[in-house]
Design a protein around this motif. Structure first.
Motif, PDB file in Angstrom:
ATOM      1  N   GLU A 216      -5.141  -5.333  -1.936  1.00  0.00           N
ATOM      2  CA  GLU A 216      -5.986  -6.322  -1.249  1.00  0.00           C
ATOM      3  C   GLU A 216      -6.635  -7.284  -2.247  1.00  0.00           C
TER       4      GLU A 216
ATOM      5  N   ARG B  24      -5.876   4.557   6.080  1.00  0.00           N
ATOM      6  CA  ARG B  24      -4.791   3.611   6.341  1.00  0.00           C
ATOM      7  C   ARG B  24      -5.099   2.741   7.558  1.00  0.00           C
ATOM      8  N   GLY B  25      -4.778   1.483   7.441  1.00  0.00           N
ATOM      9  CA  GLY B  25      -5.084   0.537   8.509  1.00  0.00           C
ATOM     10  C   GLY B  25      -6.525   0.067   8.473  1.00  0.00           C
TER      11      GLY B  25
ATOM     12  N   THR C  91       0.833  -1.210   0.000  1.00  0.00           N
ATOM     13  CA  THR C  91       0.000   0.000   0.000  1.00  0.00           C
ATOM     14  C   THR C  91       0.870   1.264   0.000  1.00  0.00           C
TER      15      THR C  91
END
Ligand code: ADP
Ligand code: ASP
Ligand code: MG
Length: 406
Positions: A74, A150-151, A47
């Protein structure tokens, strides 16, 4: 038989060997007779690479195209894990956000999940099929791919667990649980068996990126049983639970830090009503969030200094916005500082115990560390200090609050 969601982060799927090992772990749950949905992140580093490519291609980029690019990591791991499972004889298929569908709002790059339709996945559970879901993504009202910040795969997993009414949501990562502070910085950090939703929420929002903040919020609101554990071992992890499940409440349970902070000081701002509104108005209009604020008492009754913090990534834009409004704001000088860190001590026991802040200030003073800004909430005290003291401050505070592992 139980229904469970397992989420594997970037390091857990960083190469084909790891993906095969994840497949074996998933198979164990399938063999135990459970209905399993697996949420995956992109391979570690992917990413970041995708984000860099977008930035290199276009500095002021279209957020919708950013999402198309950064969501792709992903897709790869979801497909690969489905293949690895099939190779082990497990019935599995991959799902992209739009296929489920996972609907989000239209805030590209930081979308929030509105709804997840699980009917088809549940129908296939009955046929013994494992759902391998690409984390971090959904699609918006414009019918285009969105990402969750993010995350965000943590949030995909918890939201899916809530929608499926899953018994457990296991978040597999590269550490074997939630620690009293980041174990990569403080060697004496201790693994917690349990942490309350509220504390975890503060830890996450104050920088402990082991769980995305939004995922903890969702887990708390929907009563999802989240466990953080390692995909590299079988050690028990950390359970995130309601406060009444914790018998002995710590005054301080954890310490978080965030290097994603920057500070701006405006010197000699006019000391009259409406000035704060004039300063923070244009920042809000430009979607720049301000966190901590201090305004000094003015000595001459005419001007005062104002300091506030914001995300480091917003610093350049904030300086530009303030400079553009300089005439109406009338400050004498503007001093930006990106070299700061916010350190927060967190614990539900703080509600009933005095002296937590005092101990923090004393400990930092004894190490010669200057506190620039302070803010508090019911279960947290945060200070802003120079970034170079991050490790020193974390270690000293960890010892001061008796958190060190034996
Ligand atoms: P993943 O790719 O599995 O989502 P992340 O890198 O997002 O993993 O989160 C795990 C990392 O969070 C750990 O490697 C650790 O360095 C960091 N971390 C920060 N604070 C804590 C904490 N209090 N407890 C555990 N890990 C923490
Ligand atoms: N791959 C995304 C990221 O690195 C989402 C996640 O890993 O949770 O931010
Ligand atoms: Mg993560």
């Amino acid at each position: 038989m139980a229904r469970i969601v397992q989420k594997f982060g970037g390091t857990s799927v960083r190469d084909i060997e790891r993906i095969k090992s994840v497949a074996r772990r998933v198979k164990r749950e399938v063999d135990a007779g459970h209905e399993v949905a697996v949420v995956v992140s992109a391979m570690a580093g992917t990413t970041n690479q995708l984000v860099d490519w977008v930035g290199e291609t276009s500095r002021l980029h279209d957020a919708r195209e950013y999402d198309v690019v950064v969501a792709s990591g992903e897709q790869v791991t979801a497909g690969l894990l489905a293949l690895a499972l099939q190779d082990l004889g497990v019935n599995a298929r991959s799902w992209l956000g739009w296929q489920i569908p996972i609907k989000t709002d239209g805030v590209h790059g930081k979308a929030r999940i509105d709804s997840i339709k699980t009917a088809e996945i549940e129908r296939r559970f009955k046929e013994g099929q494992v759902a391998v879901v690409a984390g971090f993504q959904g699609f918006g009202p414009d019918n285009r791919i969105t990402t969750l910040g993010r995350g965000g795969s943590d949030t995909s997993a918890v939201a899916l667990a809530a929608a499926l009414g899953a018994e457990r949501c296991d978040i597999f990562t590269d550490v074997d649980g939630v620690y009293t502070t980041d174990p990569r910085i403080v060697a004496k950090a201790r693994k917690l068996d349990k942490i309350t939703y509220e504390e975890m929420l503060e830890m996450a929002s104050q920088g402990a990126k082991v769980l995305q903040t939004r995922s903890v919020e969702l887990a708390m609101n929907h009563g999802v049983r989240v466990q953080v554990l390692s995909s590299f071992s079988d050690a028990p992890g950390t359970l995130v639970v309601d406060e009444d499940e914790i018998v002995e409440k710590q005054v301080v349970s954890g310490i978080a830090y965030s290097r994603d902070e920057a500070k701006i000081t405006l010197l000699r701002v006019a000391d009259r009503p409406g000035v704060a509104a004039t300063i923070f108005g244009p920042l809000a209009d430009n979607a720049i969030n301000v966190d901590m604020i201090v305004q000094n008492v003015s000595e001459d009754g005419r001007t005062t200094d104002l300091t506030f913090t914001l995300a480091k990534s917003d610093l350049a834009r904030a300086v530009k916005v303030l400079e553009e409004h300089r005439a109406e704001l009338g400050f004498a000088a503007l001093k930006p500082d990106p070299n700061v860190v916010k350190i927060s001590v967190i614990g539900v026991g703080m509600r009933s115990h005095a002296g937590v802040a005092k101990k923090m200030f004393r400990t930092l003073a004894d190490k010669g560390i200057n506190i620039q800004v302070i803010s508090t909430s019911e279960i947290k005290v945060s200070v802003l200090i120079a970034e170079e003291y991050t490790e020193l401050a974390l270690r000293a505070l960890h010892t001061a609050y008796d958190l060190d592992a034996a």
